[in-house]
Design an enzyme around this catalytic site. Structure first.
Site, PDB file in Angstrom:
ATOM      1  N   PRO A  93      21.594 -36.496  26.203  1.00  0.00           N
ATOM      2  CA  PRO A  93      22.778 -36.280  27.153  1.00  0.00           C
ATOM      3  C   PRO A  93      22.780 -36.823  28.350  1.00  0.00           C
ATOM      4  CG  PRO A  93      21.789 -34.323  26.294  1.00  0.00           C
ATOM      5  CD  PRO A  93      20.872 -35.365  25.823  1.00  0.00           C
TER       6      PRO A  93
ATOM      7  N   LYS B 211      31.809 -48.406  31.003  1.00  0.00           N
ATOM      8  CA  LYS B 211      32.156 -47.236  30.398  1.00  0.00           C
ATOM      9  C   LYS B 211      32.776 -46.135  31.726  1.00  0.00           C
ATOM     10  CE  LYS B 211      31.652 -43.283  28.166  1.00  0.00           C
ATOM     11  NZ  LYS B 211      32.343 -43.078  26.874  1.00  0.00           N
TER      12      LYS B 211
HETATM   13  P1  NAD Z   1      24.725 -33.596  22.285  1.00  0.00           P
HETATM   14  O1  NAD Z   1      24.244 -32.686  23.123  1.00  0.00           O
HETATM   15  O2  NAD Z   1      25.603 -33.420  21.054  1.00  0.00           O
HETATM   16  O3  NAD Z   1      23.182 -34.571  21.569  1.00  0.00           O
HETATM   17  C1  NAD Z   1      22.387 -34.791  22.354  1.00  0.00           C
HETATM   18  C2  NAD Z   1      21.012 -34.503  21.251  1.00  0.00           C
HETATM   19  O4  NAD Z   1      19.967 -35.097  22.212  1.00  0.00           O
HETATM   20  C3  NAD Z   1      20.845 -33.231  21.027  1.00  0.00           C
HETATM   21  O5  NAD Z   1      20.644 -32.841  19.514  1.00  0.00           O
HETATM   22  C4  NAD Z   1      19.329 -32.814  21.891  1.00  0.00           C
HETATM   23  O6  NAD Z   1      18.634 -32.208  21.106  1.00  0.00           O
HETATM   24  C5  NAD Z   1      18.867 -34.301  22.003  1.00  0.00           C
HETATM   25  N1  NAD Z   1      17.732 -34.407  22.946  1.00  0.00           N
HETATM   26  C6  NAD Z   1      17.777 -34.176  24.260  1.00  0.00           C
HETATM   27  N2  NAD Z   1      16.675 -34.637  24.848  1.00  0.00           N
HETATM   28  C7  NAD Z   1      16.102 -35.031  23.878  1.00  0.00           C
HETATM   29  C8  NAD Z   1      14.566 -35.811  23.773  1.00  0.00           C
HETATM   30  N3  NAD Z   1      13.678 -35.556  24.889  1.00  0.00           N
HETATM   31  N4  NAD Z   1      14.209 -36.159  22.558  1.00  0.00           N
HETATM   32  C9  NAD Z   1      14.841 -36.150  21.577  1.00  0.00           C
HETATM   33  N5  NAD Z   1      15.881 -35.587  21.575  1.00  0.00           N
HETATM   34  C10 NAD Z   1      16.588 -34.833  22.826  1.00  0.00           C
HETATM   35  O7  NAD Z   1      25.361 -34.935  22.832  1.00  0.00           O
HETATM   36  P2  NAD Z   1      26.619 -36.028  22.218  1.00  0.00           P
HETATM   37  O8  NAD Z   1      27.805 -35.517  22.361  1.00  0.00           O
HETATM   38  O9  NAD Z   1      25.972 -36.570  20.989  1.00  0.00           O
HETATM   39  O10 NAD Z   1      26.298 -37.265  23.424  1.00  0.00           O
HETATM   40  C11 NAD Z   1      25.223 -38.167  23.861  1.00  0.00           C
HETATM   41  C12 NAD Z   1      25.480 -38.859  24.589  1.00  0.00           C
HETATM   42  O11 NAD Z   1      26.634 -39.667  24.379  1.00  0.00           O
HETATM   43  C13 NAD Z   1      25.705 -38.467  26.143  1.00  0.00           C
HETATM   44  O12 NAD Z   1      25.312 -39.076  27.037  1.00  0.00           O
HETATM   45  C14 NAD Z   1      27.295 -38.250  26.160  1.00  0.00           C
HETATM   46  O13 NAD Z   1      27.801 -38.336  27.534  1.00  0.00           O
HETATM   47  C15 NAD Z   1      27.632 -39.704  25.319  1.00  0.00           C
HETATM   48  N6  NAD Z   1      29.009 -39.705  24.564  1.00  0.00           N
HETATM   49  C16 NAD Z   1      29.531 -38.640  24.075  1.00  0.00           C
HETATM   50  C17 NAD Z   1      30.559 -38.638  23.420  1.00  0.00           C
HETATM   51  C18 NAD Z   1      31.207 -37.536  22.597  1.00  0.00           C
HETATM   52  O14 NAD Z   1      32.468 -37.622  22.266  1.00  0.00           O
HETATM   53  N7  NAD Z   1      30.466 -36.567  22.241  1.00  0.00           N
HETATM   54  C19 NAD Z   1      31.512 -39.952  23.600  1.00  0.00           C
HETATM   55  C20 NAD Z   1      31.097 -40.817  24.216  1.00  0.00           C
HETATM   56  C21 NAD Z   1      29.683 -40.759  24.772  1.00  0.00           C
END
Ligand code: NAD
Length: 302
Positions: free
Chosen positions: A66, A171
């Site tokens: 995140p 970004k």
């Molecule tokens: P999400 O919350 O769905 O997934 C994040 C995952 O990371 C979770 O499954 C969580 O359990 C895991 N996690 C957290 N800390 C951890 C650790 N210490 N060890 C292992 N796993 C850990 O988030 P997302 O939507 O997949 O987004 C991830 C990143 O991508 C973010 O930085 C977000 O801003 C970026 N992003 C998201 C999107 C989108 O549309 N969702 C688009 C572009 C960029």
């Protein structure tokens, strides 16, 4: 084919890791959530019991977590992965984090002989599933070329934005524009409607006029204009307003760090904050039009 440690199998990470496995890479992954890890296993990914099991010994480690705090906790500090990974291996962080945090990670990588790329993405969950993400990459040219075949299994447009941190810079500048222009397009559609102008007609005219932009032509906030955008499916399964707010705050922070003026960015962050505080943070950011139209907070689904 490469051996890849993958950390964070969330909404983005799971389909990205699945595409790496589909392309023939050996993917060992870790996520804090056991349910998520199980979903990874079903997608052909080796699920590991700890972050060390996933990452140590792999020449490439990708993180998709995140925030910058998570990234720095995983890799930095005396017990972080960087101090235990083999020299010459590479970390590709695709999370969206602050430019300053990304540069701190590069610096820590240099101290341990680990190559770092900041490689945030655009394209959302659908782009992650389809393997069509845009990667904006900051880091050394040679490291970028080494990572390119791996990124190519997850994305279609892979662009080096410059040295350390420039991927994150690209970004947040993109999302600063996207966030502000969605509000502007929502204001224009709302005004047009009240003046008796049909939204389809307005889009047709403005799309070839000086007000044209992506939010208007390809991601309109008004339902029914385009079939395959979040507004036409009750603002579900898009880019969550919570994430847009997060990115606008990263942009604000970067503007402060560089003494840059970004009054519209600050205003936009305030508007999305109000929207998210009203319980709408899970909706696609284009649902901001509901607040501009004056719909009751919490009723943005309709
Ligand atoms: P999400 O919350 O769905 O997934 C994040 C995952 O990371 C979770 O499954 C969580 O359990 C895991 N996690 C957290 N800390 C951890 C650790 N210490 N060890 C292992 N796993 C850990 O988030 P997302 O939507 O997949 O987004 C991830 C990143 O991508 C973010 O930085 C977000 O801003 C970026 N992003 C998201 C999107 C989108 O549309 N969702 C688009 C572009 C960029």
């Amino acid at each position: 084919m490469a051996e890849i440690g993958f950390i964070g199998l969330g909404r983005m990470g799971l389909p990205m890791a699945a595409n790496l496995a589909k392309a023939g890479h050996r993917v060992r992954a870790f996520d804090l959530s056991p349910e998520t890890l199980e979903a990874g296993r079903q997608a052909g990914i080796q699920a590991c019991p700890s972050v060390e099991d996933a990452a140590l010994g792999a020449p490439f480690v990708i993180s998709m977590v995140p925030t910058g705090r998570h990234v720095l906790d995983i890799f930095g500090g005396p017990s972080g992965l960087l101090s235990r990974m083999a020299a010459g291996s590479m970390v590709i962080d695709s999370s969206t984090i602050a430019v300053a945090e990304a540069r701190a990670l590069h610096e820590a990588g240099r101290e341990h002989g680990i190559a770092i790329l900041d490689a945030p993405v655009s394209g959302g969950v659908m782009g992650a599933q389809a393997g069509t993400l845009t990667f904006m990459v900051g880091g050394e040219e040679a490291d970028f070329e080494r990572a390119r075949p791996i990124l190519a299994a997850m994305g279609r447009n892979i662009v080096r934005a410059g040295p350390a941190g420039n991927g994150q810079a690209a970004k947040i500048c993109n999302n600063l524009l996207a966030g502000i222009s969605m509000i502007a397009v929502s204001e224009a559609f709302t005004l047009a409607k009240r003046l008796g102008l049909d939204p389809l007609t307005m889009r047709e005219i403005v799309s070839t006029s000086t007000g044209s932009c992506h939010a208007l032509t390809s991601y309109p906030p008004v339902p029914g204009i385009l079939p395959n955008v979040p507004s036409s499916r009750e603002y579900q399964n898009g880019f969550a307003a919570d994430l847009m707010l997060k990115d606008l705050r990263l942009a604000e922070r970067a503007a402060m760090d560089t003494a840059s003026s970004s009054p519209l960015g600050t205003l936009a962050a305030g508007i999305y904050n109000l929207f998210c505080q009203s319980g709408n943070g899970g909706l696609d950011y284009s649902a901001i039009i509901k607040m501009i139209e004056g719909a009751e907070p919490g009723t943005a689904k309709t």
